[in-house]
Design an enzyme around this catalytic site. Structure first.
Site, mmCIF file in Angstrom:
data_model
loop_
_atom_site.group_PDB
_atom_site.id
_atom_site.type_symbol
_atom_site.label_atom_id
_atom_site.label_comp_id
_atom_site.label_asym_id
_atom_site.label_seq_id
_atom_site.Cartn_x
_atom_site.Cartn_y
_atom_site.Cartn_z
ATOM 1 N N CYS A 15 -18.606 0.221 7.126
ATOM 2 C CA CYS A 15 -18.832 1.173 8.350
ATOM 3 C C CYS A 15 -20.220 0.690 8.929
ATOM 4 O O CYS A 15 -20.405 0.354 10.138
ATOM 5 C CB CYS A 15 -18.826 2.545 7.844
ATOM 6 N N LYS B 289 0.773 -1.184 0.018
ATOM 7 C CA LYS B 289 0.043 -0.064 0.093
ATOM 8 C C LYS B 289 0.886 1.202 0.021
ATOM 9 O O LYS B 289 0.641 2.285 -0.886
ATOM 10 C CB LYS B 289 -0.783 0.027 1.290
HETATM 11 C C1 UGA Z 1 -20.968 6.195 5.977
HETATM 12 C C2 UGA Z 1 -21.587 7.173 6.310
HETATM 13 O O1 UGA Z 1 -22.743 7.851 5.555
HETATM 14 C C3 UGA Z 1 -20.519 8.234 6.782
HETATM 15 O O2 UGA Z 1 -20.961 9.580 7.133
HETATM 16 C C4 UGA Z 1 -19.522 7.757 7.839
HETATM 17 O O3 UGA Z 1 -18.404 8.613 7.735
HETATM 18 C C5 UGA Z 1 -18.904 6.782 6.944
HETATM 19 O O4 UGA Z 1 -20.035 5.429 6.899
HETATM 20 C C6 UGA Z 1 -17.829 5.843 7.924
HETATM 21 O O5 UGA Z 1 -18.284 5.391 9.160
HETATM 22 O O6 UGA Z 1 -16.698 5.982 7.680
HETATM 23 P P1 UGA Z 1 -20.473 4.961 3.706
HETATM 24 O O7 UGA Z 1 -19.964 3.519 4.406
HETATM 25 O O8 UGA Z 1 -19.374 5.531 2.697
HETATM 26 O O9 UGA Z 1 -20.558 6.173 4.856
HETATM 27 O O10 UGA Z 1 -21.630 4.808 2.746
HETATM 28 P P2 UGA Z 1 -22.989 5.663 2.707
HETATM 29 O O11 UGA Z 1 -23.266 6.485 1.723
HETATM 30 O O12 UGA Z 1 -23.495 5.642 4.176
HETATM 31 O O13 UGA Z 1 -23.945 3.955 2.208
HETATM 32 C C7 UGA Z 1 -23.856 3.014 3.070
HETATM 33 C C8 UGA Z 1 -24.761 1.866 2.407
HETATM 34 O O14 UGA Z 1 -26.126 2.490 2.598
HETATM 35 C C9 UGA Z 1 -24.511 1.706 1.012
HETATM 36 O O15 UGA Z 1 -24.169 0.206 0.773
HETATM 37 C C10 UGA Z 1 -25.759 2.389 0.370
HETATM 38 O O16 UGA Z 1 -26.037 1.623 -0.936
HETATM 39 C C11 UGA Z 1 -26.867 2.077 1.452
HETATM 40 N N1 UGA Z 1 -28.071 3.082 1.170
HETATM 41 C C12 UGA Z 1 -27.780 4.190 1.308
HETATM 42 C C13 UGA Z 1 -29.336 2.519 0.887
HETATM 43 O O17 UGA Z 1 -29.416 1.439 0.732
HETATM 44 N N2 UGA Z 1 -30.336 3.296 0.842
HETATM 45 C C14 UGA Z 1 -30.053 4.837 1.099
HETATM 46 O O18 UGA Z 1 -31.019 5.482 0.622
HETATM 47 C C15 UGA Z 1 -28.775 5.210 1.267
#
Ligand code: UGA
Length: 436
Positions: free
Chosen positions: A263, A35
C-alpha cells in the site's frame, strides 16, 4: 443483506468473512481458482490473525460462499469491489485494469437499485468515470467507501473501523446510497463510529492522503534518525519526546528500515502521478523525497552490515531476522526486510534468512536465498545478525543464548526493536538506526 465481494485478496477475503460476522450473506468472487478453492475450504491463502476462525464459522453458517463466476454476484444487492490497484510496470501511476475489468464484468449482472461499492485505493477521479459507466448500462448506483484496514489487524479494523467514509452521488440518490451503506455497517453506526459522507473525489483522496501522511510521518522520523546518527542523538528518545505532544503523537514514529508493503509505497507514487496529471505535481513533490528517504534506509542497513564486517562481506555468514514488510503478516510485497536480504546476498554474503510466516512467499520471489525455519538455525555460525522485521520472537531473543549460536557478536537492529543495553551487557556490539 445479500452482498457480493469482487476480489478476494487481503482486502476482499477479510471483508467477505467480516460481513458475514456482521450478519450478512456474502458471495466472494475472484478470478484466481486456486485462491477460491482454498477459501471455500475455510483456508485463507495468506496469513492474517483471526481470519481462519471467522472464515470457518462464516462458511459453517451457510452464509458465505466463494466462486470464480461473476454471474454468482446476481441476487446480491450490494457489490463490493476489492481488487488490487498495483503500481503500473515501469511507471508510478496505478494500474486500474483490475478495477475496470471487475466493474465491466459485473455490470451485466446488476439489477435496478443495486449498489456497487468501491473499496480499492484509486486515483482521484476514478469513481466519477466508473459511475458514468455503471449508470449508462444499468439502474445501479456507485459509492466509494475507502478501506483503512491494516494487515495484521485486518479483521478488527473491518468489524470495528475507526471511521467510515462514504463517497456518494449528489442529491436524493446520495441519500439512498447512504442509507444502504448505513444498513451494511449497522453495527459500526450503532457504535457511533465517526462517519463522513462526502463526494467521490473527497472519499478517494481521503484514502490516498491518509497513506501519504503515514508515509511522510515514517520518513520524517527516518530523516531525524539520519541526523541523529550524524550528531550522536537518540532518535527513539526524540520520538518519545515529540510524541508526547498530542498534536504530533507517538504512533508511526518508529525509525528503522522504512515502510514497505502493498500500500504505502505504491500509493504515494500513484498519488504523485495523479497530481501531475492534474497539473499539481508541485503540491505533492515532497512525496518523492518521502520515497527517497524511505529507500535510503535500506541502503543504510546494508552499509551498517558492510561496516560491521570492515568491508569484507564476501562469504560472510549473515543471519537476517525478518522477511515480511511488518510483523503479523506474511506479505513481502516491497518488503524492506526481503530487500536487505537480497542486497546482502548480491554482495556475496552467505545470507540465511528467517521469518515466522513469510518464508514461503519470499522463496517464491527469490529462490536463490537460503531460508531457515527457525531463528536458531539462521543464527548458527552467523558473523553478523540483522533484525529487519520486529516480530515478537526476535525482540524476545536472549542475547546470552544467541551468543552460544553465532560466530560474531554484532547485531544490527534495523527496527530499533531490541533492548540495546541487554545486548551490550552480553558482550555484543549493538547498532540501531539513529541511536548512539
Ligand atoms: C497501510 C495503512 O496503515 C492502512 O491504514 C491502509 O488501510 C493500508 O495501508 C492500505 O492502504 O490498504 P499496511 O500496509 O497494512 O497499512 O501497513 P502499516 O501498518 O501502515 O505499515 C506500513 C509499513 O510502515 C510497514 O513496513 C511498517 O513496518 C512501516 N512502519 C510503520 C515503520 O517503518 N515505522 C512506523 O512507525 C510504522
Amino acid at each position: 443483506m445479500k452482498l457480493s465481494v469482487i476480489g478476494c485478496g487481503y482486502l476482499g477475503a477479510v471483508h467477505a468473512a467480516s460481513m458475514v460476522e456482521l450478519g450478512h450473506e456474502v458471495v466472494g468472487i475472484d478470478v484466481d481458482a486456486a485462491k477460491i478453492s482454498m477459501l471455500s475450504e475455510g483456508r485463507p491463502p495468506f496469513f492474517e490473525p483471526g481470519l481462519p476462525e471467522i472464515l470457518k464459522s462464516a462458511i459453517a453458517s451457510g452464509r458465505l460462499r466463494f466462486s470464480t463466476d461473476i454471474a454468482d454476484a446476481k441476487g446480491a444487492t450490494v457489490h463490493f469491489i476489492g481488487v488490487g490497484t498495483p503500481q503500473r510496470k515501469g511507471e508510478y501511476a496505478a494500474d486500474l485494469s483490475y478495477v475496470n475489468s471487475a466493474v465491466d464484468a459485473l455490470i451485466p449482472y446488476l439489477s435496478d437499485g443495486d449498489l456497487v461499492v468501491g473499496k480499492s485505493t484509486v486515483p482521484v477521479g476514478t469513481a466519477e468515470v466508473l459511475a458514468g459507466r455503471i449508470s449508462a448500462s444499468s439502474g445501479a448506483d456507485l459509492a466509494w467507501n475507502p478501506e483503512f484496514l491494516r494487515e495484521g489487524y485486518a479483521v478488527k479494523d473491518t468489524i470495528e473501523p475507526d471511521r467510515l467514509v462514504y463517497g456518494v452521488p449528489r442529491g436524493a440518490r446520495g441519500d439512498r446510497v447512504t442509507s444502504i451503506l448505513n444498513a451494511v455497517y449497522a453495527s459500526a453506526i450503532a457504535n457511533e463510529t465517526p462517519l463522513v459522507v462526502t463526494d467521490y473525489a473527497t472519499a478517494e483522496l481521503v484514502k490516498v492522503s491518509a497513506n501519504a501522511f503515514l508515509a511522510t510521518k515514517i520518513s520524517f522520523i527516518n530523516a531525524m534518525a539520519e541526523i541523529a546518527d550524524a550528531s550522536g542523538a537518540d532518535v527513539t528518545q526524540l520520538a518519545d519526546a515529540i510524541g508526547f505532544d498530542a498534536r504530533i503523537g507517538r504512533r508511526f514514529l518508529n525509525a528503522g528500515v522504512g515502510f514497505g508493503g502493498g500500500c504505502l509505497p505504491k500509493d504515494i507514487r500513484a498519488f504523485t502521478a495523479r497530481a501531475e496529471e492534474l497539473g499539481r505535481g508541485d503540491s505533492v513533490a515532497f512525496l518523492k523525497e518521502v520515497d527517497a528517504i524511505n529507500l535510503r534506509q535500506r541502503d543504510r542497513v546494508v552499509d551498517m552490515v558492510v561496516d560491521a564486517l570492515d568491508g569484507n562481506v564476501f562469504q560472510k555468514r549473515i543471519a537476517v531476522l525478518g522477511l515480511a514488510f511488518k510483523p503479523n503478516s506474511d506479505d513481502v510485497r516491497d518488503s524492506p526486510a526481503l530487500d536487505v536480504a537480497i542486497r546482502l546476498h548480491g554482495l556475496g554474503a552467505r545470507v540465511v534468512a528467517t521469518d515466522p510466516e513469510a518464508i514461503a512467499n519470499s522463496q517464491r520471489l527469490h529462490p536463490q536465498l537460503t531460508f531457515a525455519e527457525t531463528a536458531s538455525e539462521a543464527l548458527k555460525d552467523a558473523d553478523v545478525v540483522v533484525v529487519v522485521t520486529e516480530w515478537g520472537a526476535f525482540r524476545e531473543l536472549v542475547p546470552s543464548e544467541v551468543s552460544k549460536l553465532t560466530a560474531g557478536r554484532v547485531v544490527i537492529d534495523g527496527r530499533n526493536c531490541l533492548d540495546a543495553t541487554s545486548w551490550r551487557d552480553a558482550g555484543w556490539t549493538y547498532r540501531g538506526m539513529g541511536r548512539p
